[in-house]
Design an enzyme around this catalytic site. Structure first.
Site, PDB file in Angstrom:
ATOM      1  N   GLY A 138      44.745  50.309  34.069  1.00  0.00           N
ATOM      2  CA  GLY A 138      44.495  48.873  33.921  1.00  0.00           C
ATOM      3  C   GLY A 138      44.659  48.449  32.466  1.00  0.00           C
TER       4      GLY A 138
ATOM      5  CE1 TYR B 198      33.045  42.624  35.850  1.00  0.00           C
ATOM      6  CE2 TYR B 198      31.732  41.485  34.200  1.00  0.00           C
ATOM      7  CZ  TYR B 198      32.768  42.343  34.528  1.00  0.00           C
ATOM      8  OH  TYR B 198      33.520  42.916  33.516  1.00  0.00           O
TER       9      TYR B 198
ATOM     10  CB  ILE C 273      40.334  48.071  29.024  1.00  0.00           C
ATOM     11  CG1 ILE C 273      40.132  46.607  28.605  1.00  0.00           C
ATOM     12  CG2 ILE C 273      39.513  48.995  28.135  1.00  0.00           C
ATOM     13  CD1 ILE C 273      38.691  46.100  28.748  1.00  0.00           C
TER      14      ILE C 273
ATOM     15  CG  PHE D 114      28.054  28.906  35.691  1.00  0.00           C
ATOM     16  CD1 PHE D 114      27.005  28.013  35.821  1.00  0.00           C
ATOM     17  CD2 PHE D 114      29.157  28.754  36.522  1.00  0.00           C
ATOM     18  CE1 PHE D 114      27.046  26.984  36.759  1.00  0.00           C
ATOM     19  CE2 PHE D 114      29.216  27.732  37.468  1.00  0.00           C
ATOM     20  CZ  PHE D 114      28.149  26.849  37.587  1.00  0.00           C
TER      21      PHE D 114
ATOM     22  CB  ALA E 164      37.402  51.640  38.171  1.00  0.00           C
ATOM     23  N   GLY E 165      36.820  48.492  37.379  1.00  0.00           N
ATOM     24  CA  GLY E 165      35.953  47.352  37.660  1.00  0.00           C
ATOM     25  C   GLY E 165      36.755  46.169  38.179  1.00  0.00           C
ATOM     26  CB  ILE E 166      37.019  44.183  40.924  1.00  0.00           C
ATOM     27  CG1 ILE E 166      35.751  44.503  41.744  1.00  0.00           C
ATOM     28  CG2 ILE E 166      38.100  45.219  41.180  1.00  0.00           C
ATOM     29  CD1 ILE E 166      35.939  44.357  43.256  1.00  0.00           C
ATOM     30  CB  THR E 167      35.769  39.500  38.199  1.00  0.00           C
ATOM     31  OG1 THR E 167      37.159  39.208  38.204  1.00  0.00           O
ATOM     32  CG2 THR E 167      35.364  40.051  36.853  1.00  0.00           C
TER      33      THR E 167
ATOM     34  N   GLY F  35      33.254  42.300  24.950  1.00  0.00           N
ATOM     35  CA  GLY F  35      33.303  40.863  25.186  1.00  0.00           C
ATOM     36  C   GLY F  35      34.587  40.586  25.954  1.00  0.00           C
TER      37      GLY F  35
HETATM   38  N1  CAA Z   1      27.916  26.505  32.790  1.00  0.00           N
HETATM   39  C1  CAA Z   1      27.343  25.498  33.451  1.00  0.00           C
HETATM   40  N2  CAA Z   1      27.932  24.853  34.478  1.00  0.00           N
HETATM   41  C2  CAA Z   1      29.148  25.257  34.820  1.00  0.00           C
HETATM   42  C3  CAA Z   1      29.810  26.296  34.176  1.00  0.00           C
HETATM   43  C4  CAA Z   1      29.140  26.932  33.119  1.00  0.00           C
HETATM   44  N3  CAA Z   1      29.688  27.941  32.443  1.00  0.00           N
HETATM   45  N4  CAA Z   1      31.003  26.486  34.762  1.00  0.00           N
HETATM   46  C5  CAA Z   1      31.098  25.576  35.763  1.00  0.00           C
HETATM   47  N5  CAA Z   1      29.984  24.812  35.773  1.00  0.00           N
HETATM   48  C6  CAA Z   1      29.694  23.720  36.667  1.00  0.00           C
HETATM   49  C7  CAA Z   1      30.728  22.629  36.566  1.00  0.00           C
HETATM   50  O1  CAA Z   1      30.426  21.785  35.483  1.00  0.00           O
HETATM   51  C8  CAA Z   1      30.592  21.924  37.895  1.00  0.00           C
HETATM   52  O2  CAA Z   1      29.454  21.127  37.879  1.00  0.00           O
HETATM   53  P1  CAA Z   1      29.368  19.806  38.810  1.00  0.00           P
HETATM   54  O3  CAA Z   1      29.558  20.266  40.221  1.00  0.00           O
HETATM   55  O4  CAA Z   1      27.995  19.274  38.511  1.00  0.00           O
HETATM   56  O5  CAA Z   1      30.494  18.924  38.334  1.00  0.00           O
HETATM   57  C9  CAA Z   1      30.303  23.083  38.831  1.00  0.00           C
HETATM   58  O6  CAA Z   1      29.785  24.153  38.021  1.00  0.00           O
HETATM   59  C10 CAA Z   1      31.571  23.547  39.504  1.00  0.00           C
HETATM   60  O7  CAA Z   1      31.213  24.546  40.383  1.00  0.00           O
HETATM   61  P2  CAA Z   1      32.237  25.151  41.379  1.00  0.00           P
HETATM   62  O8  CAA Z   1      31.586  26.349  42.000  1.00  0.00           O
HETATM   63  O9  CAA Z   1      32.822  24.116  42.284  1.00  0.00           O
HETATM   64  O10 CAA Z   1      33.381  25.606  40.377  1.00  0.00           O
HETATM   65  P3  CAA Z   1      34.589  26.489  40.652  1.00  0.00           P
HETATM   66  O11 CAA Z   1      34.526  27.113  41.998  1.00  0.00           O
HETATM   67  O12 CAA Z   1      35.800  25.723  40.288  1.00  0.00           O
HETATM   68  O13 CAA Z   1      34.421  27.639  39.539  1.00  0.00           O
HETATM   69  C11 CAA Z   1      33.602  29.640  38.608  1.00  0.00           C
HETATM   70  C12 CAA Z   1      33.239  28.420  39.427  1.00  0.00           C
HETATM   71  C13 CAA Z   1      34.574  30.514  39.401  1.00  0.00           C
HETATM   72  C14 CAA Z   1      32.353  30.442  38.328  1.00  0.00           C
HETATM   73  C15 CAA Z   1      34.268  29.170  37.306  1.00  0.00           C
HETATM   74  O14 CAA Z   1      33.355  28.358  36.624  1.00  0.00           O
HETATM   75  C16 CAA Z   1      34.668  30.297  36.404  1.00  0.00           C
HETATM   76  O15 CAA Z   1      35.685  30.936  36.596  1.00  0.00           O
HETATM   77  N6  CAA Z   1      33.876  30.551  35.348  1.00  0.00           N
HETATM   78  C17 CAA Z   1      34.148  31.635  34.413  1.00  0.00           C
HETATM   79  C18 CAA Z   1      33.361  32.829  34.834  1.00  0.00           C
HETATM   80  C19 CAA Z   1      33.661  33.919  33.845  1.00  0.00           C
HETATM   81  O16 CAA Z   1      33.460  33.800  32.641  1.00  0.00           O
HETATM   82  N7  CAA Z   1      34.158  35.035  34.357  1.00  0.00           N
HETATM   83  C20 CAA Z   1      34.519  36.119  33.496  1.00  0.00           C
HETATM   84  C21 CAA Z   1      35.674  36.871  34.135  1.00  0.00           C
HETATM   85  S1  CAA Z   1      36.336  38.098  33.038  1.00  0.00           S
HETATM   86  C22 CAA Z   1      35.145  39.225  32.968  1.00  0.00           C
HETATM   87  O17 CAA Z   1      34.192  39.250  33.682  1.00  0.00           O
HETATM   88  C23 CAA Z   1      35.320  40.280  31.910  1.00  0.00           C
HETATM   89  C24 CAA Z   1      34.082  40.447  31.134  1.00  0.00           C
HETATM   90  O18 CAA Z   1      33.315  41.357  31.412  1.00  0.00           O
HETATM   91  C25 CAA Z   1      33.865  39.586  29.951  1.00  0.00           C
HETATM   92  P1  NAP Z   2      42.000  45.497  34.917  1.00  0.00           P
HETATM   93  O1  NAP Z   2      43.210  45.431  34.064  1.00  0.00           O
HETATM   94  O2  NAP Z   2      41.913  44.630  36.114  1.00  0.00           O
HETATM   95  O3  NAP Z   2      41.775  47.012  35.334  1.00  0.00           O
HETATM   96  C1  NAP Z   2      40.828  47.382  36.270  1.00  0.00           C
HETATM   97  C2  NAP Z   2      41.146  48.763  36.769  1.00  0.00           C
HETATM   98  O4  NAP Z   2      40.190  49.151  37.758  1.00  0.00           O
HETATM   99  C3  NAP Z   2      42.520  48.862  37.410  1.00  0.00           C
HETATM  100  O5  NAP Z   2      43.183  49.948  36.840  1.00  0.00           O
HETATM  101  C4  NAP Z   2      42.232  49.107  38.873  1.00  0.00           C
HETATM  102  O6  NAP Z   2      43.165  49.961  39.508  1.00  0.00           O
HETATM  103  C5  NAP Z   2      40.886  49.794  38.812  1.00  0.00           C
HETATM  104  N1  NAP Z   2      40.179  49.640  40.078  1.00  0.00           N
HETATM  105  C6  NAP Z   2      39.719  48.498  40.656  1.00  0.00           C
HETATM  106  N2  NAP Z   2      39.137  48.759  41.832  1.00  0.00           N
HETATM  107  C7  NAP Z   2      39.235  50.102  42.014  1.00  0.00           C
HETATM  108  C8  NAP Z   2      38.834  50.986  43.063  1.00  0.00           C
HETATM  109  N3  NAP Z   2      38.175  50.543  44.142  1.00  0.00           N
HETATM  110  N4  NAP Z   2      39.117  52.305  42.934  1.00  0.00           N
HETATM  111  C9  NAP Z   2      39.776  52.770  41.852  1.00  0.00           C
HETATM  112  N5  NAP Z   2      40.162  51.991  40.830  1.00  0.00           N
HETATM  113  C10 NAP Z   2      39.897  50.674  40.914  1.00  0.00           C
HETATM  114  O7  NAP Z   2      40.702  45.157  34.074  1.00  0.00           O
HETATM  115  P2  NAP Z   2      40.314  45.519  32.579  1.00  0.00           P
HETATM  116  O8  NAP Z   2      40.190  44.247  31.865  1.00  0.00           O
HETATM  117  O9  NAP Z   2      41.158  46.585  32.051  1.00  0.00           O
HETATM  118  O10 NAP Z   2      38.820  46.061  32.818  1.00  0.00           O
HETATM  119  C11 NAP Z   2      38.464  47.413  32.685  1.00  0.00           C
HETATM  120  C12 NAP Z   2      36.941  47.511  32.667  1.00  0.00           C
HETATM  121  O11 NAP Z   2      36.437  46.810  31.555  1.00  0.00           O
HETATM  122  C13 NAP Z   2      36.270  46.902  33.895  1.00  0.00           C
HETATM  123  O12 NAP Z   2      35.159  47.673  34.275  1.00  0.00           O
HETATM  124  C14 NAP Z   2      35.824  45.550  33.400  1.00  0.00           C
HETATM  125  O13 NAP Z   2      34.729  45.076  34.144  1.00  0.00           O
HETATM  126  C15 NAP Z   2      35.451  45.897  31.994  1.00  0.00           C
HETATM  127  N6  NAP Z   2      35.439  44.758  31.089  1.00  0.00           N
HETATM  128  C16 NAP Z   2      36.564  44.024  30.924  1.00  0.00           C
HETATM  129  C17 NAP Z   2      36.525  42.952  30.038  1.00  0.00           C
HETATM  130  C18 NAP Z   2      37.718  42.081  29.787  1.00  0.00           C
HETATM  131  O14 NAP Z   2      37.507  41.040  29.168  1.00  0.00           O
HETATM  132  N7  NAP Z   2      38.917  42.425  30.181  1.00  0.00           N
HETATM  133  C19 NAP Z   2      35.347  42.657  29.358  1.00  0.00           C
HETATM  134  C20 NAP Z   2      34.225  43.447  29.572  1.00  0.00           C
HETATM  135  C21 NAP Z   2      34.284  44.504  30.439  1.00  0.00           C
HETATM  136  P3  NAP Z   2      44.710  49.575  39.687  1.00  0.00           P
HETATM  137  O15 NAP Z   2      45.377  50.101  38.445  1.00  0.00           O
HETATM  138  O16 NAP Z   2      45.116  50.271  40.905  1.00  0.00           O
HETATM  139  O17 NAP Z   2      44.766  48.082  39.777  1.00  0.00           O
END
Ligand code: CAA
Ligand code: NAP
Length: 246
Positions: A13, A153, A15, A148, A89-92, A184
């Site tokens: 993946g 996760y 990272i 949020f 390994a991880g997913i969201t 981060g």
């Molecule tokens: N704080 C407060 N309110 C929030 C918000 C936040 N961060 N994000 C959305 N909202 C509110 C909106 O303002 C909206 O409010 P109203 O309904 O009052 O207008 C409402 O939430 C929208 O909700 P929905 O559920 O309809 O929104 P959505 O389905 O379009 O999206 C979500 C929801 C999927 C959680 C989206 O906000 C999102 O993707 N957020 C980011 C989540 C995130 O940071 N994920 C990280 C992924 S990467 C990762 O995880 C790696 C890592 O380790 C760092």
């Molecule tokens: P990524 O590119 O999506 O990689 C995730 C990896 O996990 C992929 O290689 C995937 O395999 C593997 N995986 C998922 N489900 C699996 C399963 N059931 N069995 C075996 N392998 C599986 O994500 P990434 O950003 O590199 O993230 C790596 C780690 O860092 C995760 O744990 C994530 O939560 C953590 N993390 C990421 C961030 C970020 O911002 N990117 C921040 C904080 C923490 P395939 O190769 O087959 O797809």
């Protein structure tokens, strides 16, 4: 000479591939895991055979306890002793809890937290028999601070801390260290899947004003995987551009 094996789950993946290459360049024989039927296996196996012949790609499901036990046994028997385990390994499957399906909860907990039990439980027994091991689990800033839309996760990532600190106590006297790294937001597909406007809002909250790079995580894995890091255990290293200071 006996090989020192490092197992990196999710090792192809965003990272994980950088971690796998960094460990291989450090002299480890690396087993890079991916999902069964992963397109990444085909994508990278040929390339890695040329550039990093000491990386083997191994598809298996980290959420499947019995498969993980078999895989660890096979590696120990046919490749060499596992010195380093990187639970990466991880997913969201983001969404507000009020809308979260059971499937979203179970899949994220299984892949992100059960996996840590599944692999570590299996690898620990041979590590204990050798009085040596490095267990490193990749958590997240969102496990530290909550996020949020990420009850599933964040719960899984926070669970890694309790697991690692407890295990660190159990094996501290056996030459095995157990630590977590909490990245981060790091520029990989996981981040690219977030809506662009939300990405911008997140970036604005990061004091260094950019997302991190996978190399910045791999460097820390090498640090903890080092033989000389034996006094670091039960620790969490946060690498988040100042986004959250615990
Ligand atoms: N704080 C407060 N309110 C929030 C918000 C936040 N961060 N994000 C959305 N909202 C509110 C909106 O303002 C909206 O409010 P109203 O309904 O009052 O207008 C409402 O939430 C929208 O909700 P929905 O559920 O309809 O929104 P959505 O389905 O379009 O999206 C979500 C929801 C999927 C959680 C989206 O906000 C999102 O993707 N957020 C980011 C989540 C995130 O940071 N994920 C990280 C992924 S990467 C990762 O995880 C790696 C890592 O380790 C760092
Ligand atoms: P990524 O590119 O999506 O990689 C995730 C990896 O996990 C992929 O290689 C995937 O395999 C593997 N995986 C998922 N489900 C699996 C399963 N059931 N069995 C075996 N392998 C599986 O994500 P990434 O950003 O590199 O993230 C790596 C780690 O860092 C995760 O744990 C994530 O939560 C953590 N993390 C990421 C961030 C970020 O911002 N990117 C921040 C904080 C923490 P395939 O190769 O087959 O797809």
């Amino acid at each position: 000479m006996e090989r020192s094996v490092a197992v990196v789950t999710g090792g192809l993946g965003g990272i994980g591939l950088v971690i796998s290459k960094a460990l291989a360049e450090q002299g480890f024989y690396v087993v890079a895991g991916c999902r069964p039927n992963s397109s990444n296996a085909e994508k990278y196996a040929g390339e890695l055979a040329q550039t990093h012949p000491n990386i083997t790609v191994l598809p298996f499901n980290v959420g499947d306890f019995h498969e993980c036990q078999r895989v660890v046994l096979d590696i120990e028997e046919s490749i060499g002793p596992i010195k380093v385990l990187v639970n990466n390994a991880g997913i969201t499957m983001d969404g507000q809890l009020k809308k979260m399906a059971l499937e979203q909860w179970q899949q994220v907990l299984s892949t992100n937290l059960d996996s840590v039990f599944n692999l570590t439980r299996a690898a620990l027994v041979p590590m204990l028999s050798r009085n040596y091991g490095r267990v490193i689990s990749i958590s997240s800033v969102n496990g530290e601070k909550g996020q949020f839309g990420q009850c599933n996760y964040a719960a899984a990532k926070a669970g890694m801390y309790g697991f690692s600190k407890s295990l660190a106590l159990e094996v501290a006297s056996k030459g095995i260290t157990v630590n977590t790294i909490s990245p981060g937001y790091i520029e990989t597909d996981m981040i690219r899947a977030i809506k662009p406007e939300i990405q911008e809002a997140i970036k604005a909250q990061i004091p260094v004003r950019r997302f991190g790079q996978p190399e910045e995580i791999a460097r820390t894995v090498l640090f903890l995987a080092d033989q000389q890091a034996g006094y670091i255990t039960g620790s969490n290293l946060s690498i988040n551009g100042g986004q959250y200071m615990a």
